[in-house]
Design a protein around this motif. Structure first.
Motif, PDB file in Angstrom:
ATOM      1  N   ARG A  42       0.843  -1.193   0.000  1.00 53.90           N
ATOM      2  CA  ARG A  42       0.000   0.000   0.000  1.00 53.90           C
ATOM      3  C   ARG A  42       0.878   1.242   0.000  1.00 53.90           C
ATOM      4  N   ILE A  43       0.621   2.187  -0.922  1.00 53.36           N
ATOM      5  CA  ILE A  43       1.465   3.383  -1.009  1.00 53.36           C
ATOM      6  C   ILE A  43       0.698   4.689  -0.893  1.00 53.36           C
ATOM      7  N   ALA A  44      -0.614   4.678  -1.068  1.00 52.06           N
ATOM      8  CA  ALA A  44      -1.356   5.935  -0.990  1.00 52.06           C
ATOM      9  C   ALA A  44      -2.840   5.642  -0.845  1.00 52.06           C
ATOM     10  N   SER A  45      -3.574   6.672  -0.397  1.00 52.80           N
ATOM     11  CA  SER A  45      -5.027   6.547  -0.300  1.00 52.80           C
ATOM     12  C   SER A  45      -5.654   7.919  -0.403  1.00 52.80           C
ATOM     13  N   GLY A  46      -6.932   7.953  -0.756  1.00 50.18           N
ATOM     14  CA  GLY A  46      -7.651   9.210  -0.844  1.00 50.18           C
ATOM     15  C   GLY A  46      -8.723   9.157  -1.899  1.00 50.18           C
ATOM     16  N   GLY A  47      -9.642  10.110  -1.824  1.00 49.76           N
ATOM     17  CA  GLY A  47     -10.690  10.186  -2.818  1.00 49.76           C
ATOM     18  C   GLY A  47     -11.509   8.913  -2.870  1.00 49.76           C
ATOM     19  N   PHE A  48     -11.515   8.260  -4.037  1.00 48.87           N
ATOM     20  CA  PHE A  48     -12.343   7.084  -4.233  1.00 48.87           C
ATOM     21  C   PHE A  48     -11.655   5.787  -3.831  1.00 48.87           C
ATOM     22  N   GLY A  49     -10.350   5.789  -3.582  1.00 48.83           N
ATOM     23  CA  GLY A  49      -9.738   4.497  -3.356  1.00 48.83           C
ATOM     24  C   GLY A  49      -8.381   4.511  -2.710  1.00 48.83           C
ATOM     25  N   VAL A  50      -7.771   3.326  -2.710  1.00 51.64           N
ATOM     26  CA  VAL A  50      -6.446   3.085  -2.152  1.00 51.64           C
ATOM     27  C   VAL A  50      -5.532   2.620  -3.281  1.00 51.64           C
ATOM     28  N   VAL A  51      -4.296   3.088  -3.273  1.00 51.47           N
ATOM     29  CA  VAL A  51      -3.349   2.746  -4.332  1.00 51.47           C
ATOM     30  C   VAL A  51      -2.281   1.802  -3.782  1.00 51.47           C
ATOM     31  N   TYR A  52      -2.034   0.737  -4.530  1.00 48.58           N
ATOM     32  CA  TYR A  52      -1.009  -0.242  -4.177  1.00 48.58           C
ATOM     33  C   TYR A  52       0.068  -0.295  -5.252  1.00 48.58           C
ATOM     34  N   LYS A  53       1.250  -0.627  -4.811  1.00 44.32           N
ATOM     35  CA  LYS A  53       2.330  -0.996  -5.727  1.00 44.32           C
ATOM     36  C   LYS A  53       2.370  -2.524  -5.765  1.00 44.32           C
ATOM     37  N   ALA A  54       2.568  -3.092  -6.948  1.00 48.64           N
ATOM     38  CA  ALA A  54       2.688  -4.547  -7.075  1.00 48.64           C
ATOM     39  C   ALA A  54       3.610  -4.867  -8.256  1.00 48.64           C
ATOM     40  N   TRP A  57       4.577  -8.912 -17.088  1.00 46.35           N
ATOM     41  CA  TRP A  57       5.150  -7.707 -17.692  1.00 46.35           C
ATOM     42  C   TRP A  57       6.554  -7.421 -17.178  1.00 46.35           C
ATOM     43  N   CYS A  58       6.929  -8.110 -16.075  1.00 47.38           N
ATOM     44  CA  CYS A  58       8.267  -7.925 -15.465  1.00 47.38           C
ATOM     45  C   CYS A  58       8.513  -6.466 -15.084  1.00 47.38           C
ATOM     46  N   SER A  59       7.499  -5.832 -14.543  1.00 49.86           N
ATOM     47  CA  SER A  59       7.639  -4.436 -14.120  1.00 49.86           C
ATOM     48  C   SER A  59       6.686  -4.154 -12.969  1.00 49.86           C
ATOM     49  N   ASP A  60       6.992  -3.101 -12.226  1.00 44.33           N
ATOM     50  CA  ASP A  60       6.114  -2.682 -11.137  1.00 44.33           C
ATOM     51  C   ASP A  60       4.961  -1.854 -11.691  1.00 44.33           C
ATOM     52  N   VAL A  61       3.800  -2.008 -11.083  1.00 46.05           N
ATOM     53  CA  VAL A  61       2.625  -1.253 -11.505  1.00 46.05           C
ATOM     54  C   VAL A  61       1.951  -0.659 -10.274  1.00 46.05           C
ATOM     55  N   ALA A  62       1.084   0.310 -10.526  1.00 44.79           N
ATOM     56  CA  ALA A  62       0.236   0.858  -9.472  1.00 44.79           C
ATOM     57  C   ALA A  62      -1.183   0.371  -9.705  1.00 44.79           C
ATOM     58  N   ILE A  63      -1.876   0.004  -8.624  1.00 43.55           N
ATOM     59  CA  ILE A  63      -3.251  -0.492  -8.718  1.00 43.55           C
ATOM     60  C   ILE A  63      -4.132   0.349  -7.812  1.00 43.55           C
ATOM     61  N   LYS A  64      -5.100   1.010  -8.390  1.00 45.19           N
ATOM     62  CA  LYS A  64      -6.027   1.822  -7.616  1.00 45.19           C
ATOM     63  C   LYS A  64      -7.307   1.037  -7.402  1.00 45.19           C
ATOM     64  N   LEU A  65      -7.621   0.769  -6.128  1.00 45.20           N
ATOM     65  CA  LEU A  65      -8.812   0.003  -5.779  1.00 45.20           C
ATOM     66  C   LEU A  65      -9.887   0.932  -5.221  1.00 45.20           C
ATOM     67  N   LEU A  66     -11.125   0.475  -5.295  1.00 44.39           N
ATOM     68  CA  LEU A  66     -12.239   1.261  -4.787  1.00 44.39           C
ATOM     69  C   LEU A  66     -12.226   1.327  -3.271  1.00 44.39           C
ATOM     70  N   ASN A  67     -12.730   2.440  -2.746  1.00 48.86           N
ATOM     71  CA  ASN A  67     -12.843   2.640  -1.313  1.00 48.86           C
ATOM     72  C   ASN A  67     -14.210   2.153  -0.861  1.00 48.86           C
ATOM     73  N   LEU A  68     -14.283   0.913  -0.425  1.00 49.68           N
ATOM     74  CA  LEU A  68     -15.581   0.304  -0.138  1.00 49.68           C
ATOM     75  C   LEU A  68     -16.317   0.957   1.021  1.00 49.68           C
TER      76      LEU A  68
END
Length: 448
Positions: free
Chosen positions: A19-31, A36-47
């Motif tokens: 987990r790297i950030a949160s706010g607004g509609f959701g929470v952002v994760y790094k994974a 793809w052999c690369s890091d991505v950011a995933i923004k999930l909904l704020n339930l």
């Protein structure tokens, strides 16, 4: 191929969630995306914030708009995530997958970089935001939440506009029946006076006003209306008060006079007098051209400083006990989590307990806070008293979010995920000192 017709990103594609950030509609994760052999950011909904149907609609809107406005200055959407994220008790969710912006946002830059930003970088940031916004408006898309935390930066500190959770197709392309109050939100310090009216319907002039305030924030390196709560900011904006520019006018910097004039035109109380972004670009391009020759040196200076500063928070690579996940298949039960937290606390405080807290360095105190955060979130009772102690280091908006939470645990989570995480060891050390003052028994227990 339309975004939602593609194969979704699933759990088996991902590893090393954090987990790297949160706010607004959701929470952002790094994974890590294994294929793809690369890091991505995933923004999930704020339930917890709104109904799942409304949030899913917002996510679909955000992802669709991001794909529609692909640009050099707009964050690209890589795919849609569908699966069970590594959060205890979480059901199947959807999220937006994007490239990972390791340098964070302008807000992170303002917090992490200890010196005033070099003028070439200041003027380039101003210009690239204007370029990105011009592109959005040309596609009949409003951002509607333009602020430092939503202006992400790539490894070369180039602008990537993000967080379209509140964006929408411009009203010029929509029928009035599609206008809803639920979509007129945004960060109040960047909202124009007319937007505080409940009957307000989104217009391009909203983004232009926000851009004017953002310009001021970029140049000053700080948040506008510091320390003021919502009602005071609202009153200030509605009565025509704007951030002060007198100190900026005294700076002998090429292009500054034109930029000040631009920001004042952008935040005019009359929406019809605010210039379109096509006019803004003419000003920012000319101002940046006066400093363009120094941009490489400026970026090198800032990036080098950020990477060498021990106070700079490594929020992408230093997981906390509750926020790092190697697998999404085996969530820990509550009892196991508590035991793990205590074990981490006992192990991490050995070095602290071997020295007098009076001789602890700033780094020692920051490490104490990080190592014991799982326990601190559960056991800190004097959160607001501690927050008051470090109020000068906490943005007013963050202070309001902390104060709005009902439980001490929730207050501590907001404090940690916001000011403590982004403020580096200086803020964490100040938190430690305040904690020791208000809850000495807790500090002694964790140090003993």
């Amino acid at each position: 191929m339309a975004l939602f017709n593609r194969d979704p990103v699933r759990n088996e594609d991902l590893g090393n969630w954090k987990r790297i950030a949160s706010g607004g509609f959701g929470v952002v994760y790094k994974a890590r995306h294994n294929k793809w052999c690369s890091d991505v950011a995933i923004k999930l909904l704020n339930l917890d914030d709104r109904s799942i149907l409304l949030l899913e609609k917002a996510l679909y809107n955000e992802a669709t708009q991001m794909e529609k406005v692909s640009s050099d200055f707009v964050l690209r959407v890589s795919g849609i995530y569908k699966g069970c994220p590594p959060i205890k008790g979480m059901s199947v969710q959807q999220g937006i997958v994007t490239p990972l912006m390791r340098k964070g946002s302008i807000e992170n830059l303002q917090t992490d970089f200890p010196d005033p930003l070099p003028w070439p970088l200041v003027f380039r940031l101003a210009h690239e935001v204007a370029l990105g916004m011009t592109f959005l408006h040309s596609k009949d898309v409003l951002h509607h939440d333009l602020k430092p935390s939503n202006v992400l930066l790539d490894d070369d500190l180039r602008v990537k506009l993000a967080d379209f959770g509140l964006s929408r197709t411009s009203v010029s392309a929509l029928s009035s029946s599609q206008e809803t109050q639920a979509e007129t939100g945004g960060s109040y310090k960047y909202m124009p006076p007319e937007a505080f009216n409940l009957s307000y319907k989104p217009r391009r002039a909203f983004d232009i006003y926000s851009y004017g305030i953002l310009l001021w924030s970029i140049i000053n390196g700080e948040e506008p209306y510091p320390g003021k709560i919502f009602i005071h900011v609202k009153l200030s904006i509605e009565t025509g008060q704007r951030p002060r520019v007198d100190t900026l006018s005294q700076k002998n910097v090429d292009g500054m006079k034109e930029i000040i004039n631009l920001m004042q035109r952008c935040w005019d109380a009359d929406p019809s007098k605010r210039p379109p972004f096509t006019d803004c670009i003419k000003v920012t391009e000319k101002s940046f051209s006066k400093h363009k020759s120094g941009i490489r040196e400026a970026v090198y200076k800032v990036v080098t400083k950020l990477e060498s500063e021990t106070s700079a928070p490594d929020y992408l690579n230093s997981p906390t006990p509750e926020e790092s996940f190697d697998s999404v298949d085996h969530p820990a039960p509550a009892a196991q989590e508590q035991t793990s937290a205590k074990t981490v606390s006992q192990q991490s405080t050995k070095t602290v307990s071997q020295q007098s807290t009076q001789t602890m360095t700033e780094e020692d105190k920051a490490n104490f806070v990080d190592d014991n955060m799982a326990v601190l979130i559960q056991d800190t009772d004097m959160v607001m008293a501690i927050t008051e102690e470090i109020k000068k280091l906490v943005h007013g908006e963050a202070y309001s979010r902390i104060n709005a939470k009902q439980t001490n645990q929730d207050k501590m989570r907001v404090l940690y995920e916001g000011p403590l995480r982004s403020g580096g060891k200086r803020v964490k050390a100040a938190f430690y000192d305040a904690l020791k003052k208000h809850q000495p028994d807790l500090v002694e227990r964790l140090s003993g």
